[in-house]
Design a protein around this motif. Structure first.
Motif, mmCIF file in Angstrom:
data_model
loop_
_atom_site.group_PDB
_atom_site.id
_atom_site.type_symbol
_atom_site.label_atom_id
_atom_site.label_comp_id
_atom_site.label_asym_id
_atom_site.label_seq_id
_atom_site.Cartn_x
_atom_site.Cartn_y
_atom_site.Cartn_z
ATOM 1 N N THR A 37 -6.505 5.021 11.946
ATOM 2 C CA THR A 37 -5.813 4.948 10.686
ATOM 3 C C THR A 37 -5.019 3.627 9.978
ATOM 4 N N GLU A 68 1.428 6.899 2.154
ATOM 5 C CA GLU A 68 -0.328 7.633 2.410
ATOM 6 C C GLU A 68 -1.126 7.144 3.531
ATOM 7 N N THR A 69 -1.474 8.080 4.395
ATOM 8 C CA THR A 69 -2.369 7.110 5.290
ATOM 9 C C THR A 69 -4.011 7.260 5.256
ATOM 10 N N ILE A 70 -4.541 6.360 5.606
ATOM 11 C CA ILE A 70 -5.739 6.155 5.948
ATOM 12 C C ILE A 70 -6.662 6.467 7.178
ATOM 13 N N ARG A 71 -7.824 7.216 6.807
ATOM 14 C CA ARG A 71 -8.321 8.111 8.324
ATOM 15 C C ARG A 71 -9.444 6.555 7.654
ATOM 16 N N ARG A 72 -9.181 5.484 9.240
ATOM 17 C CA ARG A 72 -10.273 5.002 8.706
ATOM 18 C C ARG A 72 -11.629 4.816 8.928
ATOM 19 N N ASP A 86 -12.393 1.610 3.751
ATOM 20 C CA ASP A 86 -11.216 1.324 3.837
ATOM 21 C C ASP A 86 -10.238 0.853 2.812
ATOM 22 N N ARG A 144 -10.654 1.884 -1.516
ATOM 23 C CA ARG A 144 -9.191 2.966 -1.512
ATOM 24 C C ARG A 144 -7.675 2.362 -1.388
ATOM 25 N N LEU A 145 -7.256 1.337 -0.393
ATOM 26 C CA LEU A 145 -6.506 0.463 -0.020
ATOM 27 C C LEU A 145 -6.260 -0.080 -1.753
ATOM 28 N N LYS A 194 2.483 6.686 8.222
ATOM 29 C CA LYS A 194 3.262 5.857 6.771
ATOM 30 C C LYS A 194 4.716 5.761 7.011
#
Length: 165
Positions: A28, A45-49, A55, A58-59, A137
């Protein structure tokens, strides 16, 4: 992080733009966002890698949506301050990120950030599932807040000295 590094980052990241704090994990990416005054860090937010390209997409979208002027990247140093494989991986991520997202980056010591956040969540009686949902996060917010506080200290000292002359 030295005062010179903090000062250079503050100058490179334009005033009036937010900062994003990043807690880069293997599964993540935890993100936190500052306010425009760079006083307070809030979990974002937490991005699921998945893979590097989505990735970063999204960032990048979040950086554009929130008018971000710089990134504070948690640097996972070993407890003795040395750099290990995770640190090297984080530096490689930033090297690959720079051409795609040309924002100033400040590496920030993240030792014990996740542990501190986890302790606070346990003290707040958060369930294991809830901790898993928010820890990344919140760790990013912890990292970013440390940087914001240090920036205020460094830049505030300079403003105090300038006002005294």
């Amino acid at each position: 992080m030295t005062e010179d590094e903090i000062r250079a980052f503050a100058e490179a990241s334009r005033d009036g733009l937010r900062l994003i704090g990043i807690d880069l994990g293997t599964r993540t990416i935890g993100l936190a966002l500052s306010d425009v005054g760079r006083q307070i860090a809030s979990p974002l937010e937490t991005i699921r890698r998945v893979k590097f390209t989505p990735d970063v997409a999204r960032l990048r979208a979040l950086c554009e949506a929130h008018e971000v002027g710089g990134l504070v990247m948690g640097l996972p140093l070993n407890m003795d301050g040395s750099e290990g494989p995770r640190t090297q991986s984080t530096r490689a991520f930033v090297r690959n990120l720079r051409p795609l997202l040309p924002l100033p980056v400040l590496f920030w010591d993240e030792r014990l950030s996740t542990a501190a956040v986890t302790r606070a969540l346990i003290a707040a009686d958060a369930s294991r599932a809830r901790r898993g949902e928010v820890v990344d996060k919140l760790a990013a917010a912890y990292i970013l807040q440390g940087c914001l506080d240090a920036m205020r200290g460094v830049l505030g000292d300079e403003e105090d000295e300038a006002g005294a002359t």
